[in-house]
Motif scaffolding. Structure first.
Motif, PDB file in Angstrom:
ATOM      1  N   LYS A 193       1.522  -4.570 -10.286  1.00  0.00           N
ATOM      2  CA  LYS A 193       0.402  -3.869 -10.907  1.00  0.00           C
ATOM      3  C   LYS A 193      -0.053  -2.703 -10.031  1.00  0.00           C
ATOM      4  O   LYS A 193      -0.292  -2.878  -8.845  1.00  0.00           O
ATOM      5  CB  LYS A 193      -0.751  -4.846 -11.148  1.00  0.00           C
ATOM      6  N   HIS A 194      -0.180  -1.522 -10.638  1.00  0.00           N
ATOM      7  CA  HIS A 194      -0.662  -0.326  -9.945  1.00  0.00           C
ATOM      8  C   HIS A 194      -2.182  -0.407  -9.865  1.00  0.00           C
ATOM      9  O   HIS A 194      -2.857  -0.446 -10.886  1.00  0.00           O
ATOM     10  CB  HIS A 194      -0.214   0.916 -10.715  1.00  0.00           C
ATOM     11  N   LEU A 195      -2.717  -0.436  -8.651  1.00  0.00           N
ATOM     12  CA  LEU A 195      -4.159  -0.489  -8.447  1.00  0.00           C
ATOM     13  C   LEU A 195      -4.601   0.838  -7.825  1.00  0.00           C
ATOM     14  O   LEU A 195      -4.454   1.055  -6.623  1.00  0.00           O
ATOM     15  CB  LEU A 195      -4.529  -1.659  -7.531  1.00  0.00           C
ATOM     16  N   SER A 196      -5.101   1.723  -8.680  1.00  0.00           N
ATOM     17  CA  SER A 196      -5.596   3.016  -8.218  1.00  0.00           C
ATOM     18  C   SER A 196      -7.002   2.830  -7.670  1.00  0.00           C
ATOM     19  O   SER A 196      -7.936   2.541  -8.424  1.00  0.00           O
ATOM     20  CB  SER A 196      -5.620   4.021  -9.376  1.00  0.00           C
TER      21      SER A 196
ATOM     22  N   ILE B 234       0.868  -1.183   0.000  1.00  0.00           N
ATOM     23  CA  ILE B 234       0.000   0.000   0.000  1.00  0.00           C
ATOM     24  C   ILE B 234       0.900   1.227   0.000  1.00  0.00           C
ATOM     25  O   ILE B 234       1.819   1.330   0.820  1.00  0.00           O
ATOM     26  CB  ILE B 234      -0.905   0.063   1.238  1.00  0.00           C
ATOM     27  N   ILE B 235       0.644   2.140  -0.918  1.00  0.00           N
ATOM     28  CA  ILE B 235       1.267   3.460  -0.885  1.00  0.00           C
ATOM     29  C   ILE B 235       0.149   4.411  -0.472  1.00  0.00           C
ATOM     30  O   ILE B 235      -0.822   4.600  -1.209  1.00  0.00           O
ATOM     31  CB  ILE B 235       1.843   3.885  -2.255  1.00  0.00           C
ATOM     32  N   THR B 236       0.267   4.971   0.734  1.00  0.00           N
ATOM     33  CA  THR B 236      -0.787   5.816   1.262  1.00  0.00           C
ATOM     34  C   THR B 236      -0.206   7.165   1.686  1.00  0.00           C
ATOM     35  O   THR B 236       1.008   7.350   1.678  1.00  0.00           O
ATOM     36  CB  THR B 236      -1.527   5.108   2.425  1.00  0.00           C
ATOM     37  N   GLY B 237      -1.074   8.064   2.013  1.00  0.00           N
ATOM     38  CA  GLY B 237      -0.677   9.401   2.440  1.00  0.00           C
ATOM     39  C   GLY B 237      -1.767  10.384   2.070  1.00  0.00           C
ATOM     40  O   GLY B 237      -2.662  10.078   1.282  1.00  0.00           O
ATOM     41  N   THR B 238      -1.665  11.536   2.637  1.00  0.00           N
ATOM     42  CA  THR B 238      -2.611  12.605   2.344  1.00  0.00           C
ATOM     43  C   THR B 238      -2.603  12.887   0.842  1.00  0.00           C
ATOM     44  O   THR B 238      -1.551  12.786   0.207  1.00  0.00           O
ATOM     45  CB  THR B 238      -2.181  13.872   3.119  1.00  0.00           C
ATOM     46  N   PRO B 239      -3.751  13.238   0.253  1.00  0.00           N
ATOM     47  CA  PRO B 239      -3.725  13.642  -1.156  1.00  0.00           C
ATOM     48  C   PRO B 239      -2.658  14.718  -1.383  1.00  0.00           C
ATOM     49  O   PRO B 239      -2.505  15.630  -0.572  1.00  0.00           O
ATOM     50  CB  PRO B 239      -5.139  14.197  -1.375  1.00  0.00           C
ATOM     51  N   GLY B 240      -1.894  14.559  -2.471  1.00  0.00           N
ATOM     52  CA  GLY B 240      -0.850  15.520  -2.787  1.00  0.00           C
ATOM     53  C   GLY B 240       0.535  15.123  -2.309  1.00  0.00           C
ATOM     54  O   GLY B 240       1.493  15.869  -2.493  1.00  0.00           O
ATOM     55  N   THR B 241       0.679  13.926  -1.723  1.00  0.00           N
ATOM     56  CA  THR B 241       1.995  13.506  -1.238  1.00  0.00           C
ATOM     57  C   THR B 241       2.797  12.738  -2.287  1.00  0.00           C
ATOM     58  O   THR B 241       3.960  12.417  -2.052  1.00  0.00           O
ATOM     59  CB  THR B 241       1.883  12.639   0.036  1.00  0.00           C
ATOM     60  N   GLY B 242       2.190  12.426  -3.430  1.00  0.00           N
ATOM     61  CA  GLY B 242       2.941  11.749  -4.489  1.00  0.00           C
ATOM     62  C   GLY B 242       2.660  10.262  -4.615  1.00  0.00           C
ATOM     63  O   GLY B 242       3.460   9.534  -5.210  1.00  0.00           O
ATOM     64  N   LYS B 243       1.532   9.816  -4.093  1.00  0.00           N
ATOM     65  CA  LYS B 243       1.214   8.388  -4.142  1.00  0.00           C
ATOM     66  C   LYS B 243       1.196   7.840  -5.569  1.00  0.00           C
ATOM     67  O   LYS B 243       1.843   6.839  -5.864  1.00  0.00           O
ATOM     68  CB  LYS B 243      -0.149   8.117  -3.486  1.00  0.00           C
ATOM     69  N   THR B 244       0.454   8.487  -6.436  1.00  0.00           N
ATOM     70  CA  THR B 244       0.303   7.983  -7.800  1.00  0.00           C
ATOM     71  C   THR B 244       1.636   8.016  -8.546  1.00  0.00           C
ATOM     72  O   THR B 244       1.973   7.054  -9.255  1.00  0.00           O
ATOM     73  CB  THR B 244      -0.790   8.775  -8.541  1.00  0.00           C
ATOM     74  N   SER B 245       2.402   9.068  -8.375  1.00  0.00           N
ATOM     75  CA  SER B 245       3.724   9.139  -9.025  1.00  0.00           C
ATOM     76  C   SER B 245       4.621   8.003  -8.556  1.00  0.00           C
ATOM     77  O   SER B 245       5.294   7.348  -9.370  1.00  0.00           O
ATOM     78  CB  SER B 245       4.393  10.483  -8.721  1.00  0.00           C
ATOM     79  N   HIS B 246       4.634   7.750  -7.252  1.00  0.00           N
ATOM     80  CA  HIS B 246       5.426   6.639  -6.719  1.00  0.00           C
ATOM     81  C   HIS B 246       4.933   5.304  -7.292  1.00  0.00           C
ATOM     82  O   HIS B 246       5.736   4.477  -7.724  1.00  0.00           O
ATOM     83  CB  HIS B 246       5.331   6.597  -5.190  1.00  0.00           C
ATOM     84  N   CYS B 247       3.618   5.103  -7.277  1.00  0.00           N
ATOM     85  CA  CYS B 247       3.045   3.832  -7.747  1.00  0.00           C
ATOM     86  C   CYS B 247       3.355   3.574  -9.218  1.00  0.00           C
ATOM     87  O   CYS B 247       3.710   2.454  -9.594  1.00  0.00           O
ATOM     88  CB  CYS B 247       1.535   3.817  -7.526  1.00  0.00           C
ATOM     89  N   GLU B 248       3.212   4.614 -10.033  1.00  0.00           N
ATOM     90  CA  GLU B 248       3.478   4.446 -11.466  1.00  0.00           C
ATOM     91  C   GLU B 248       4.941   4.081 -11.718  1.00  0.00           C
ATOM     92  O   GLU B 248       5.229   3.190 -12.528  1.00  0.00           O
ATOM     93  CB  GLU B 248       3.095   5.714 -12.217  1.00  0.00           C
TER      94      GLU B 248
ATOM     95  N   GLY C 298      -1.748 -11.369  -5.048  1.00  0.00           N
ATOM     96  CA  GLY C 298      -0.477 -10.682  -4.832  1.00  0.00           C
ATOM     97  C   GLY C 298      -0.010  -9.944  -6.067  1.00  0.00           C
ATOM     98  O   GLY C 298      -0.571 -10.064  -7.158  1.00  0.00           O
ATOM     99  N   GLY C 299       1.025  -9.146  -5.873  1.00  0.00           N
ATOM    100  CA  GLY C 299       1.622  -8.416  -6.975  1.00  0.00           C
ATOM    101  C   GLY C 299       1.025  -7.048  -7.231  1.00  0.00           C
ATOM    102  O   GLY C 299       1.183  -6.502  -8.322  1.00  0.00           O
ATOM    103  N   TYR C 300       0.366  -6.464  -6.227  1.00  0.00           N
ATOM    104  CA  TYR C 300      -0.289  -5.166  -6.408  1.00  0.00           C
ATOM    105  C   TYR C 300       0.353  -4.069  -5.570  1.00  0.00           C
ATOM    106  O   TYR C 300       0.804  -4.309  -4.445  1.00  0.00           O
ATOM    107  CB  TYR C 300      -1.781  -5.250  -6.048  1.00  0.00           C
ATOM    108  N   ILE C 301       0.353  -2.880  -6.151  1.00  0.00           N
ATOM    109  CA  ILE C 301       0.702  -1.654  -5.443  1.00  0.00           C
ATOM    110  C   ILE C 301      -0.610  -0.888  -5.321  1.00  0.00           C
ATOM    111  O   ILE C 301      -1.147  -0.395  -6.317  1.00  0.00           O
ATOM    112  CB  ILE C 301       1.733  -0.811  -6.213  1.00  0.00           C
ATOM    113  N   ILE C 302      -1.134  -0.819  -4.128  1.00  0.00           N
ATOM    114  CA  ILE C 302      -2.438  -0.198  -3.879  1.00  0.00           C
ATOM    115  C   ILE C 302      -2.227   1.278  -3.576  1.00  0.00           C
ATOM    116  O   ILE C 302      -1.502   1.637  -2.652  1.00  0.00           O
ATOM    117  CB  ILE C 302      -3.160  -0.906  -2.723  1.00  0.00           C
ATOM    118  N   ASP C 303      -2.877   2.112  -4.352  1.00  0.00           N
ATOM    119  CA  ASP C 303      -2.710   3.569  -4.316  1.00  0.00           C
ATOM    120  C   ASP C 303      -3.987   4.192  -3.759  1.00  0.00           C
ATOM    121  O   ASP C 303      -4.996   4.252  -4.448  1.00  0.00           O
ATOM    122  CB  ASP C 303      -2.440   4.024  -5.761  1.00  0.00           C
ATOM    123  N   TRP C 304      -3.917   4.608  -2.468  1.00  0.00           N
ATOM    124  CA  TRP C 304      -5.078   5.291  -1.906  1.00  0.00           C
ATOM    125  C   TRP C 304      -4.704   6.063  -0.662  1.00  0.00           C
ATOM    126  O   TRP C 304      -3.713   5.782  -0.009  1.00  0.00           O
ATOM    127  CB  TRP C 304      -6.205   4.317  -1.607  1.00  0.00           C
TER     128      TRP C 304
END
Length: 174
Positions: free
Chosen positions: A32-35, A9-23, A74-80
């Motif tokens: 796999k990036h799971l937005s 899980i890549i988590t954090g307040t909106p604007g911390t760069g979660k999606t950029s990190h996940c991609e 398995g194999g997911y990067i969860i972005d939320w």
């Protein structure tokens, strides 16, 4: 069923760069990036639109049902921006991204967040809400807090997660 790849899980307040990190992580690791935002919209895991916050009202039960079969493999990067709803058994690493409030304010203002949503997210960052949520929901040894202000920090964070992934694969080889 044991997984051959971990879930992160890549988590954090909106604007911390979660999606950029996940991609970037998905590109480099093949995970796999799971937005979750996309899942909520595309699979209709919501109870409608909140005009004040300009966001979907998430139906967490519907969301978990929608992703369970995939994520359990398995194999997911969860972005939320939240992590406490995902069962402990699904998750191997929780990365909480952090930024200073001045940077966060600039990023959220650039996204044209409504004032109430902007202030709530800044307050959340100041009060360590998502870090505490992660520590309360998962074993503390799998929760990592990383700074995400500069491109150099993002690069360093991604490299650190890649190293963790390689170690996880060695430790879980069948």
């Amino acid at each position: 069923m044991s997984r051959t790849l971990p879930n992160i899980i890549i988590t954090g307040t909106p604007g911390t760069g979660k999606t950029s990190h996940c991609e970037l992580l998905a590109e480099r690791t093949g995970l796999k990036h799971l937005s979750i935002n996309d899942v909520v919209k595309d699979r209709e895991c919501h109870e409608g639109w909140d005009d004040e916050y300009q966001s979907w009202i998430v139906d967490e039960d519907k969301l978990l049902d929608a992703i369970e079969d995939e994520v359990k493999q398995g194999g997911y990067i969860i972005d939320w921006h939240a992590c406490d709803l995902f069962p402990k058994s699904w998750i191997d690493l929780v990365v909480v991204l952090r930024v200073d409030t001045a940077t966060l304010y600039d990023r959220l203002t650039a996204r044209k967040y409504p004032e109430v949503k902007l202030q709530e997210n800044i307050d959340s960052e100041i009060m360590d809400v998502l870090l505490q949520e992660a520590k309360e929901s998962y074993d503390e040894e799998i929760v990592v807090e990383l700074q995400s202000v500069t491109a150099e920090e993002m690069e360093s964070n991604v490299e650190r997660i890649e190293q963790w992934l390689e170690q996880w694969k060695k430790n879980n080889a069948t």
